[in-house]
Write a protein that holds these residues in place. Structure first.
Motif, short mmCIF file in Angstrom:
data_model
loop_
_atom_site.label_atom_id
_atom_site.label_comp_id
_atom_site.label_asym_id
_atom_site.label_seq_id
_atom_site.Cartn_x
_atom_site.Cartn_y
_atom_site.Cartn_z
N ASP A 1 3.22 2.34 2.13
CA ASP A 1 2.57 1.54 1.09
C ASP A 1 3.36 0.28 0.74
O ASP A 1 2.79 -0.70 0.31
N PHE A 2 4.66 0.34 0.95
CA PHE A 2 5.46 -0.86 0.67
C PHE A 2 5.08 -1.98 1.63
O PHE A 2 4.90 -3.13 1.23
N TYR B 1 2.25 -2.30 3.14
CA TYR B 1 0.93 -2.76 2.72
C TYR B 1 1.03 -3.71 1.52
O TYR B 1 0.36 -4.72 1.44
N ASP B 2 1.90 -3.31 0.60
CA ASP B 2 2.09 -4.08 -0.62
C ASP B 2 2.45 -5.52 -0.28
O ASP B 2 1.84 -6.47 -0.78
N VAL C 1 -5.13 0.26 -7.42
CA VAL C 1 -4.22 0.42 -6.28
C VAL C 1 -3.78 1.86 -6.12
O VAL C 1 -3.52 2.34 -5.03
N PHE C 2 -3.67 2.55 -7.26
CA PHE C 2 -3.05 3.87 -7.21
C PHE C 2 -4.03 5.02 -7.04
O PHE C 2 -3.64 6.16 -6.97
N ASP D 1 -7.41 7.09 -5.10
CA ASP D 1 -8.02 7.30 -3.79
C ASP D 1 -9.52 7.18 -3.93
O ASP D 1 -10.08 7.49 -4.98
N LEU E 1 -9.92 6.86 1.35
CA LEU E 1 -9.17 5.63 1.51
C LEU E 1 -8.36 5.38 0.25
O LEU E 1 -8.85 5.58 -0.86
N SER E 2 -7.13 4.97 0.46
CA SER E 2 -6.30 4.70 -0.71
C SER E 2 -6.67 3.36 -1.31
O SER E 2 -7.17 2.47 -0.60
N THR F 1 -4.69 1.15 -2.17
CA THR F 1 -3.86 0.14 -1.52
C THR F 1 -4.55 -0.36 -0.25
O THR F 1 -4.60 -1.56 0.01
N PHE F 2 -5.10 0.59 0.52
CA PHE F 2 -5.76 0.18 1.76
C PHE F 2 -6.97 -0.71 1.45
O PHE F 2 -7.20 -1.72 2.10
N TYR G 1 -4.14 -7.32 -8.89
CA TYR G 1 -3.47 -6.48 -7.90
C TYR G 1 -2.12 -5.97 -8.40
O TYR G 1 -1.85 -4.78 -8.39
N THR G 2 -1.27 -6.89 -8.88
CA THR G 2 0.08 -6.44 -9.25
C THR G 2 0.09 -5.69 -10.58
O THR G 2 0.98 -4.92 -10.84
#
Lengths: 335, 384, 291
Positions: A30-31, A33-34, A157-158, A160, A168-169, A171-172, A243-244
């Motif tokens: 995930d990092f 991806y981040d 982001v966190f 599913d 799908l997460s 993040t994805f 996003y952040t």
């Protein structure tokens, strides 16, 4: 002059789409991806900025402030006042567009580096307001931003998500969104470049006097491009904030503006794929240099300096030039 | 190769979400302590001594056999005071390096921007930043070691009250530390019967504050309080003396280091501030349980780095010691066990104060842990 | 009332004189190359930090100052020779990015060599503040004003009385024509960098006793200097001096009479006002574009 196959419109977009599709196979967690998502959002901002720097030959030293206005309006209006994210995003874009127009229109009548000074000033004023109005903006300690929701569907982001039977997460999904936004940004930018306006602009970068002689209202075109690039920044700022999930005034700071400009120049002014490469390099560099601790700042400066000295046209155009030389390609058909 | 790629493609998203990558830990694996600090940049006043402290005590603990028989591994990234960098490095620590616990976040901005991510990754996080918002309301995974800025304001206002001062001028820097401290001071002043008659600010890199101080003096105040850190307060102190203002003058804990005395010189004479006992280890009462801890830390730090000890490094010391205690009590690095051990630590005697944590209080200090010091003959003196 | 006003005025003029010197440095290089040298602030930092560290090694102050100024001058020449000259074919924007890279690099090295802490430099003269009409001035302020005035006079003489100075002026007006009459433009550019490094370092040394000094002090002073140069029209020496002093006074007056929160914002809005209503800057030179 678009005389290279590498720079033709469809080819560039195709390469980019391919990279975005293939990239997930190389992303291990995930990092990764981040970082990739942030690269996508910043790259879209920089593609907009490149319209101004690369094609209108003007420098903005306040683009981060436009980014920041988008981000902060999204944070405040969705967080404090409970508005819906997408209307806020559009509203912020309109506000930023108006600010850019009011500043750009009179300044761009003048020749020279005046836009850089005006944007420096506007950028600082915006930054100071964000930093000082603690009750509204959270001040220097920052403010949290609710997650993005599109037509009532929240994209966190966190979390599913079940889509077409697949888990799908968040993040994805954000990666997909950032990829789509970047492609869209590039597509729109290339359409602008190839439009009559764009052609007029390229003439401006060449010679302003010549453009005026053939009856091109350069000031109008330049301010239009300035507004468009500011709107790009605002929209991406809004997405970045969602996003952040937490933003501080630093995203609107002069330093951040300088970073954005550096991305354009490092990657290769006027080359859309080039500036994206610039974003990738400048986003990765701090991560790569992190292990050097004390030496980090010195090495960053040295790398930036040496790259620009030995590749003054920027990374991608220089690499393309080398590749062409190496392949001994016959000259491409001119446009 | 391509087969593997395609297989991964199908399950990619699912695996990412489920965190299947988490590997089982062998007893001999090192305990990973993650850290992101502002070791450079405008907040290096905080980050630099914090990093030095962490490096030094991780070394020392490892030399003494580690924790639970395992060595400690410090993974540190420098965020240069930039909140988005801090967030990215926190992301790297929890998702890529998969650290067991994080000690870091020199400023409130860097802490707060990293906190949502760390919370989500369910990793215990001990912040070294001051603002009250970090632990109020309580976030399950977030702790902090410094006293809150509200406590500093309360201590100063309390001391003013005991001196019969009712009209005060406030000057603060516009950075995170000063801005948060200013807000807290304005909020609690009325509780002490104190009126803030002038409220001025300066930029963190401003070089002259005489204009603001002149304005404060003309507002008819009885004392002046400066909330800020870095070189700014030293300049304020010098300008204060230069203007010949002889009203009682207070600084915040942001300048609690010997370095400040060097910068401000004789201008600092007579000013008071709330600080950890670290600045006056030898004036502490022998019965004071902190005395030995404080003296020890000061001696070890100064011997190792050949530079003066600072209050901020002590936050990292306490953070590391709390982390070690929690891991020892949990008997493993199981995150939930460590988290729950952390919030039940009682009576840890640290350099900054005596910590009594609870599920409702993730900081565990009282305002009394701040001592009021006064500068006399170029030295810190314990007043209260 | 008057005392208050004088206090704000003195404060403003002192800091304004520093901004003016930084702005002059920007102007020199801008005129010779159209490059905005973002490493300008680092010259100030080098001046202050080198003086402090040389004094720390036991050298007497005047010697330390001279060595520090020489060091900065060498740095200015090195910057032009090693970073700007090799990229002479590059666009102006690229050159600007090179100076940004250089400033980060110089700061990085300074941080390694001198550490991150702030340092105190003793005043040139006495530490006693000077009192004038109820207002108080740091005694070093007098030195700052004195040094700034001398430097400005010297610069004026240099540009109007010496051949090299005239050559620099000629190059700034028309590079190609200058080359045609036999002026070596690269040499002129090198001189411009050296001069602006010398001025910058002297400014840095003069204010260090007031402001302290550290590896990153150049960021803020450099930026303010650029703002001053922009107010003055970026390319006019008189404009740089007036811009700097005005900026300093506006900051102090705003902080004193209006709002310290927004003193910098007022300074920046002045740039906008100048651009909107006096687009050539307060003293900007008229530039005719050739086709």
């Amino acid at each position: 002059m678009l005389n290279s196959l590498f720079q033709s419109r469809q080819f560039g977009l195709l390469v980019l789409a391919l990279i975005i599709i293939v990239l997930p196979f190389g992303l291990q967690n995930d990092f990764h991806y981040d970082i990739a998502i942030q690269m996508g959002l910043i790259a879209a901002t920089v593609v907009g900025l490149n319209l101004l720097v690369g094609f209108a030959g003007q420098i903005s030293l306040g683009h981060a402030a436009f980014f920041g206005v988008g981000a902060y309006m999204s944070a405040i209006l969705t967080g404090t006042y409970g508005w819906s994210p997408i209307p806020v995003l559009l509203f912020a874009a309109v506000v930023v567009g108006i600010i850019a127009f009011v500043v750009g229109r009179p300044i761009l009548r003048l020749k020279g580096h005046y836009l850089s000074m005006a944007t420096l000033a506007v950028g600082f004023i915006i930054y100071i307001i964000i930093n000082n109005e603690r009750r509204i903006t959270g001040g220097p300690d920052g403010i949290s931003v609710p997650s993005l929701s599109i037509f009532g569907a929240e994209l966190n982001v966190f979390n599913d998500y079940q889509i077409l039977g697949m888990t799908l997460s968040g993040t994805f999904l954000w990666y997909v969104l950032a990829g789509v936004l970047l492609l869209l940004a590039v597509w729109i930018a290339q359409n602008i470049i190839d439009s009559p306006i764009g052609r007029a602009l390229r003439s401006v970068h060449g010679s302003e006097v010549a453009a005026r002689v053939v009856g091109v209202d350069t000031a109008r075109f330049k301010s239009l491009v300035f507004v468009i690039s500011a709107v790009y920044a605002s929209i991406m700022g809004s997405f970045y904030a969602h996003y952040t999930g937490f933003i501080t005034p630093q995203i609107a700071s002069f330093e951040h503006s300088i970073v954005l400009i550096t991305m354009v120049v490092l990657g290769g002014m006027a080359s859309t794929l080039g500036v994206i490469l610039g974003v990738v390099v400048l986003k990765l560099l701090p991560q790569v240099l992190a292990d050097f601790q004390e030496l980090e700042m010195m090495m960053f400066g040295l790398i930036l300096m040496l790259t620009m000295i030995f590749m003054p046209k920027g990374l991608l155009p220089t690499l393309q030039g080398l590749a062409r030389k190496y392949l001994r390609k016959k000259p491409e058909e001119g446009v | 190769m391509s087969k593997k790629i395609f297989r991964r493609a199908g399950f990619l998203a699912a695996t990412l979400a489920a965190g299947i990558f988490a590997t089982s830990v062998q007893a001999s694996d090192p305990i990973k302590i993650g850290s992101f600090l502002s070791a450079t940049g405008p907040a290096s006043f905080l980050g630099d001594p914090e990093l030095k402290t962490l490096e030094m005590y991780v070394e020392k603990i490892n030399a003494d056999g580690g924790v639970l028989g395992r060595q400690l591994q410090l993974i540190h990234y420098d965020d240069a005071g930039d909140a988005s960098q801090a967030r990215n490095f926190a992301s790297r620590l929890v998702r890529n390096d998969r650290v067991d616990i994080i000690i870091g976040g020199s400023t409130t901005g860097t802490t707060m921007s990293a906190a949502p991510l760390i919370e989500q990754a369910r990793t215990p996080f001990i912040s070294l930043a001051g603002a009250i918002v970090i632990t109020e309301p309580v976030k399950p995974w977030v702790f902090k070691t410094p006293q809150s800025d509200r406590m500093a304001a309360e201590r100063v206002l309390g001391d003013m009250q005991s001196r019969g001062i009712t009209k005060v001028g406030l000057i603060s820097d516009t950075g995170g530390f000063g801005s948060s401290g200013r807000t807290q001071t304005l909020e609690v002043a009325a509780n002490y019967g104190i009126e803030i008659l002038a409220d001025e600010t300066y930029g963190p890199s401003d070089t002259d504050m005489t204009a603001q101080l002149t304005r404060i003096r003309n507002a008819g105040v009885e004392a002046v309080f400066n909330f800020g850190f870095g070189q700014g307060p030293a300049l304020v102190t010098r300008n204060y003396a230069q203007l010949g203002i002889d009203l009682p003058f207070y600084q915040s804990h942001g300048v609690a280091s010997d370095r400040f005395l060097e910068l401000a010189g004789t201008a600092a004479e007579g000013l008071r501030l709330p600080a950890s006992p670290l600045l006056v280890p030898d004036s502490l009462d022998d019965a004071d349980p902190q005395k030995a801890v404080v003296q020890n830390y000061k001696a070890e730090y100064e011997a190792r780095w050949n530079t003066q000890v600072s209050t901020f490094g002590a936050y990292a010391y306490d953070g590391l010691m709390l982390a070690v205690m929690a891991i020892e009590q949990a008997g493993s690095t199981d995150r939930e066990a460590v988290r729950s051990a952390l919030e039940n630590i009682q009576g840890y005697v640290g350099v900054t104060g005596i910590y009594n944590l609870s599920p409702e209080d993730h900081m565990g200090l009282t305002a009394d842990s701040f001592r009021i010091l006064e500068v006399k003959d170029g030295q810190w003196n314990l007043i209260d | 009332m008057l005392a208050e006003f004088l206090q704000y005025l003195f404060t403003g003029i002192t800091i304004g004189a520093t901004y003016a010197l930084v702005a002059l440095g920007f102007t020199l290089i801008y005129n010779a190359s159209h490059v905005i040298n973002f490493a300008q602030g680092e010259f100030l930092m080098i001046g202050g930090m080198a003086t402090v560290s040389l004094m720390g090694m036991g050298l007497p102050m005047p010697i330390a100052i001279i060595l520090a100024v020489i060091l900065a001058g060498i740095l200015g020449v090195a910057l032009q020779r090693l970073a700007i000259a090799p990229a002479r074919q590059a666009s102006v924007v690229t050159l600007i990015i090179i100076t940004i890279g250089a400033s980060i690099f110089i700061r990085g090295v300074a941080q390694l060599v001198w550490g991150k802490e702030y340092h105190v430099m003793p005043s040139f003269g006495s530490d006693q503040p000077v009192r004038i009409g109820g207002a108080v001035m740091h005694s070093q302020s007098i030195w700052v004003l004195l040094i700034a005035s001398i430097l400005v006079v010297l610069l004026v003489l240099f540009f109007t009385r010496t051949l090299i100075g005239k050559a620099i002026l000629a190059t700034s007006m028309n590079k190609d024509a200058a080359r045609l009459v036999g002026i070596r433009t690269q040499l002129v550019l090198m001189l411009a960098f050296m001069l602006s490094a010398l001025i910058g370092s002297m400014a840095g040394i003069a204010v260090a006793p007031i402001t302290f000094t550290s590896y990153d002090i150049g960021i803020m002073l450099g930026l303010k200097g650029f703002v001053a140069a922009a107010m003055g029209g970026l390319g006019s020496g008189v404009g740089a001096v007036v811009g700097g002093i005005t900026l300093g006074i506006v900051e102090a007056m705003t902080a004193g009479y209006i709002s310290s929160d927004y003193k910098d914002a007022v300074a920046f809005s002045m740039i906008l006002l100048v651009l909107f209503f006096m687009p050539r800057g307060m003293f900007g030179s008229r530039v005719v574009e050739r086709v």
